[in-house]
Write a protein that holds these residues in place. Structure first.
Motif, PDB file in Angstrom:
ATOM      1  N   LYS A 145       0.829  -1.202   0.000  1.00  0.00           N
ATOM      2  CA  LYS A 145       0.000   0.000   0.000  1.00  0.00           C
ATOM      3  C   LYS A 145       0.867   1.258   0.000  1.00  0.00           C
ATOM      4  CE  LYS A 145      -3.735  -2.422   0.127  1.00  0.00           C
ATOM      5  NZ  LYS A 145      -4.764  -2.368   1.180  1.00  0.00           N
ATOM      6  N   PRO A 146       0.521   2.262  -0.804  1.00  0.00           N
ATOM      7  CA  PRO A 146       1.303   3.505  -0.833  1.00  0.00           C
ATOM      8  C   PRO A 146       1.225   4.247   0.498  1.00  0.00           C
ATOM      9  CG  PRO A 146      -0.712   3.746  -2.118  1.00  0.00           C
ATOM     10  CD  PRO A 146      -0.614   2.306  -1.741  1.00  0.00           C
ATOM     11  N   LEU A 147       2.351   4.846   0.874  1.00  0.00           N
ATOM     12  CA  LEU A 147       2.484   5.564   2.130  1.00  0.00           C
ATOM     13  C   LEU A 147       2.890   7.006   1.850  1.00  0.00           C
ATOM     14  CD1 LEU A 147       2.881   5.838   5.243  1.00  0.00           C
ATOM     15  CD2 LEU A 147       5.176   4.879   4.918  1.00  0.00           C
ATOM     16  N   ILE A 148       2.134   7.939   2.400  1.00  0.00           N
ATOM     17  CA  ILE A 148       2.449   9.357   2.283  1.00  0.00           C
ATOM     18  C   ILE A 148       2.941   9.822   3.640  1.00  0.00           C
ATOM     19  CG2 ILE A 148       1.572  11.646   1.701  1.00  0.00           C
ATOM     20  CD1 ILE A 148      -0.692  10.185   0.170  1.00  0.00           C
ATOM     21  N   SER A 149       4.214  10.158   3.708  1.00  0.00           N
ATOM     22  CA  SER A 149       4.858  10.462   4.984  1.00  0.00           C
ATOM     23  C   SER A 149       5.227  11.939   5.060  1.00  0.00           C
ATOM     24  CB  SER A 149       6.122   9.603   5.146  1.00  0.00           C
ATOM     25  OG  SER A 149       6.783   9.892   6.353  1.00  0.00           O
ATOM     26  N   GLY A 150       4.810  12.584   6.130  1.00  0.00           N
ATOM     27  CA  GLY A 150       5.136  13.988   6.339  1.00  0.00           C
ATOM     28  C   GLY A 150       5.713  14.198   7.724  1.00  0.00           C
ATOM     29  N   ALA A 151       6.488  15.255   7.873  1.00  0.00           N
ATOM     30  CA  ALA A 151       7.065  15.594   9.166  1.00  0.00           C
ATOM     31  C   ALA A 151       7.309  17.094   9.223  1.00  0.00           C
ATOM     32  CB  ALA A 151       8.379  14.830   9.402  1.00  0.00           C
ATOM     33  N   ALA A 152       7.231  17.648  10.430  1.00  0.00           N
ATOM     34  CA  ALA A 152       7.509  19.077  10.620  1.00  0.00           C
ATOM     35  C   ALA A 152       7.935  19.310  12.048  1.00  0.00           C
ATOM     36  CB  ALA A 152       6.273  19.914  10.300  1.00  0.00           C
ATOM     37  N   ILE A 153       8.971  20.105  12.217  1.00  0.00           N
ATOM     38  CA  ILE A 153       9.434  20.482  13.540  1.00  0.00           C
ATOM     39  C   ILE A 153      10.168  21.818  13.431  1.00  0.00           C
ATOM     40  CG2 ILE A 153      11.691  19.330  13.420  1.00  0.00           C
ATOM     41  CD1 ILE A 153      11.117  18.401  16.359  1.00  0.00           C
ATOM     42  N   ARG A 154      10.081  22.608  14.475  1.00  0.00           N
ATOM     43  CA  ARG A 154      10.652  23.946  14.476  1.00  0.00           C
ATOM     44  C   ARG A 154      10.144  24.712  13.243  1.00  0.00           C
ATOM     45  NH1 ARG A 154      15.695  21.056  16.084  1.00  0.00           N
ATOM     46  NH2 ARG A 154      15.974  21.360  18.326  1.00  0.00           N
ATOM     47  N   LEU A 155      11.039  24.995  12.299  1.00  0.00           N
ATOM     48  CA  LEU A 155      10.676  25.728  11.084  1.00  0.00           C
ATOM     49  C   LEU A 155      11.059  24.938   9.841  1.00  0.00           C
ATOM     50  CD1 LEU A 155      11.870  29.156  12.424  1.00  0.00           C
ATOM     51  CD2 LEU A 155       9.542  28.729  11.629  1.00  0.00           C
ATOM     52  N   GLU A 156      11.083  23.603   9.960  1.00  0.00           N
ATOM     53  CA  GLU A 156      11.463  22.753   8.838  1.00  0.00           C
ATOM     54  C   GLU A 156      10.447  21.633   8.651  1.00  0.00           C
ATOM     55  OE1 GLU A 156      15.310  21.342   9.918  1.00  0.00           O
ATOM     56  OE2 GLU A 156      16.308  23.256   9.522  1.00  0.00           O
ATOM     57  N   GLY A 157      10.127  21.369   7.391  1.00  0.00           N
ATOM     58  CA  GLY A 157       9.193  20.294   7.080  1.00  0.00           C
ATOM     59  C   GLY A 157       9.695  19.453   5.934  1.00  0.00           C
ATOM     60  N   GLN A 158       9.165  18.234   5.825  1.00  0.00           N
ATOM     61  CA  GLN A 158       9.528  17.369   4.703  1.00  0.00           C
ATOM     62  C   GLN A 158       8.379  16.440   4.365  1.00  0.00           C
ATOM     63  OE1 GLN A 158      12.349  14.032   6.613  1.00  0.00           O
ATOM     64  NE2 GLN A 158      13.151  16.111   6.801  1.00  0.00           N
ATOM     65  N   LEU A 159       8.413  15.952   3.129  1.00  0.00           N
ATOM     66  CA  LEU A 159       7.307  15.156   2.605  1.00  0.00           C
ATOM     67  C   LEU A 159       7.824  14.226   1.521  1.00  0.00           C
ATOM     68  CD1 LEU A 159       4.092  14.827   2.222  1.00  0.00           C
ATOM     69  CD2 LEU A 159       4.370  16.530   0.413  1.00  0.00           C
ATOM     70  N   SER A 160       7.318  12.988   1.514  1.00  0.00           N
ATOM     71  CA  SER A 160       7.625  12.064   0.432  1.00  0.00           C
ATOM     72  C   SER A 160       6.525  11.025   0.331  1.00  0.00           C
ATOM     73  CB  SER A 160       8.976  11.383   0.642  1.00  0.00           C
ATOM     74  OG  SER A 160       9.378  10.691  -0.535  1.00  0.00           O
ATOM     75  N   VAL A 161       6.482  10.338  -0.804  1.00  0.00           N
ATOM     76  CA  VAL A 161       5.530   9.253  -1.035  1.00  0.00           C
ATOM     77  C   VAL A 161       6.318   7.990  -1.326  1.00  0.00           C
ATOM     78  CG1 VAL A 161       3.659   8.376  -2.491  1.00  0.00           C
ATOM     79  CG2 VAL A 161       3.762  10.818  -1.923  1.00  0.00           C
ATOM     80  N   PHE A 162       5.994   6.924  -0.618  1.00  0.00           N
ATOM     81  CA  PHE A 162       6.639   5.633  -0.812  1.00  0.00           C
ATOM     82  C   PHE A 162       5.586   4.648  -1.324  1.00  0.00           C
ATOM     83  CE2 PHE A 162       8.520   7.820   2.886  1.00  0.00           C
ATOM     84  CZ  PHE A 162       9.782   8.084   2.371  1.00  0.00           C
ATOM     85  N   ASP A 163       5.805   4.112  -2.511  1.00  0.00           N
ATOM     86  CA  ASP A 163       4.787   3.264  -3.139  1.00  0.00           C
ATOM     87  C   ASP A 163       5.375   1.908  -3.504  1.00  0.00           C
ATOM     88  OD1 ASP A 163       2.705   2.153  -4.519  1.00  0.00           O
ATOM     89  OD2 ASP A 163       2.280   3.917  -5.736  1.00  0.00           O
ATOM     90  N   PRO A 164       5.165   0.889  -2.676  1.00  0.00           N
ATOM     91  CA  PRO A 164       5.745  -0.436  -2.933  1.00  0.00           C
ATOM     92  C   PRO A 164       5.206  -1.108  -4.193  1.00  0.00           C
ATOM     93  CG  PRO A 164       4.194  -0.525  -1.091  1.00  0.00           C
ATOM     94  CD  PRO A 164       4.388   0.929  -1.432  1.00  0.00           C
ATOM     95  N   ARG A 165       4.177  -0.542  -4.793  1.00  0.00           N
ATOM     96  CA  ARG A 165       3.667  -1.094  -6.056  1.00  0.00           C
ATOM     97  C   ARG A 165       4.587  -0.756  -7.220  1.00  0.00           C
ATOM     98  NH1 ARG A 165      -2.067   1.784  -5.913  1.00  0.00           N
ATOM     99  NH2 ARG A 165      -0.570   3.501  -5.734  1.00  0.00           N
TER     100      ARG A 165
END
Length: 251
Positions: A145-165
């Motif tokens: 199943k595809p996974l959409i992962s996000g994170a944010a702390i202080r003044l920095e954020g990141q995002l990616s999509v991991f798709d095992p298909r």
């Protein structure tokens, strides 16, 4: 089929040629698991509900605290002391009573997490610790199943999509390994509210793209956000052939 009420409710996105009636029907039949209903999960849940994703599975074992309200916009002052799931259910039902909401009020163990992931089409990790992210990633790889992962702390954020298909897609472990048990959380390091709103909104957008079948998902790319200077940077991320989670001997 879409009802007349649904055609009116979703008319502005149905007008988009990339969505149209067919895309809206795919959203209506779509199922998403949102893990964490805090700063990231709040805009994710709000936007997916408003967009008409047919079933939202909401997972969070925490309760609403006054300190949450600075950024967790799905909750309000009257929600303090309630479980975050119940607070979110009230708000999402008010926004869109036509969708199905499934509550997970307790922490997901290995078996319940595997079952929750298997029951949906896309998973959005809006948690705030590495152990949860690692467990969610492993469950998504195992279930394909595809996974959409996000994170944010202080003044920095990141995002990616991991798709095992996709054979070329890395997984979360390819990028971060085992992480660090000493990683700070927002309660320890702080975070500016609109930043989690930006990251969460982008997570919701990626989910809509995957469910409705349009655009280019953020697979194999890591988006970095510097809120202090309002700069976005993108890094290419490759699959690790020796990854202990998705490598050929494990995935």
């Amino acid at each position: 089929m879409l009802t007349d009420q649904e055609l009116l409710r979703y008319s502005r996105q149905i007008l988009l040629q990339h969505v149209d009636i067919d895309g809206q029907l795919r959203l209506k039949n779509g199922r998403a698991l949102i893990i964490g209903l805090g700063g990231l999960g709040a805009p994710v849940a709000l936007y997916l509900a408003a967009a008409g994703v047919g079933a939202l599975h909401l997972a969070d074992f925490d309760t609403v605290d006054l300190t949450n309200l600075q950024r967790q916009i799905i909750h309000d002052t009257d929600s303090v002391g309630q479980t975050k799931v119940d607070s979110a259910l009230r708000r999402l039902t008010a926004i869109n009573p036509e969708i199905q909401l499934i509550a997970h009020r307790t922490a997901l163990d290995a078996d319940s997490l595997a079952a929750a992931v298997a029951a949906v089409d896309v998973v959005l990790d809006c948690s705030d610790n590495f152990s949860t992210r690692e467990a969610v990633n492993a469950a998504c790889v195992a279930a394909g199943k595809p996974l959409i992962s996000g994170a944010a702390i202080r003044l920095e954020g990141q995002l990616s999509v991991f798709d095992p298909r996709r054979a070329e897609s890395p997984c979360y472990h390819c990028l971060y390994g085992h992480g660090s048990d000493t990683e700070l959380t927002c309660s320890e390091a702080g975070v500016v509210g609109p930043l989690v709103g930006v990251v969460g909104s982008l997570q919701a957008l990626e989910a809509l793209k995957l469910l409705a079948g349009f655009g280019e998902p953020l697979v194999g790319r890591l988006l970095l956000i510097d809120a202090l200077t309002t700069r976005f940077r993108e890094l290419r991320v490759k699959r690790d052939p020796g990854c202990s989670v998705c490598g050929p001997l494990h995935g």
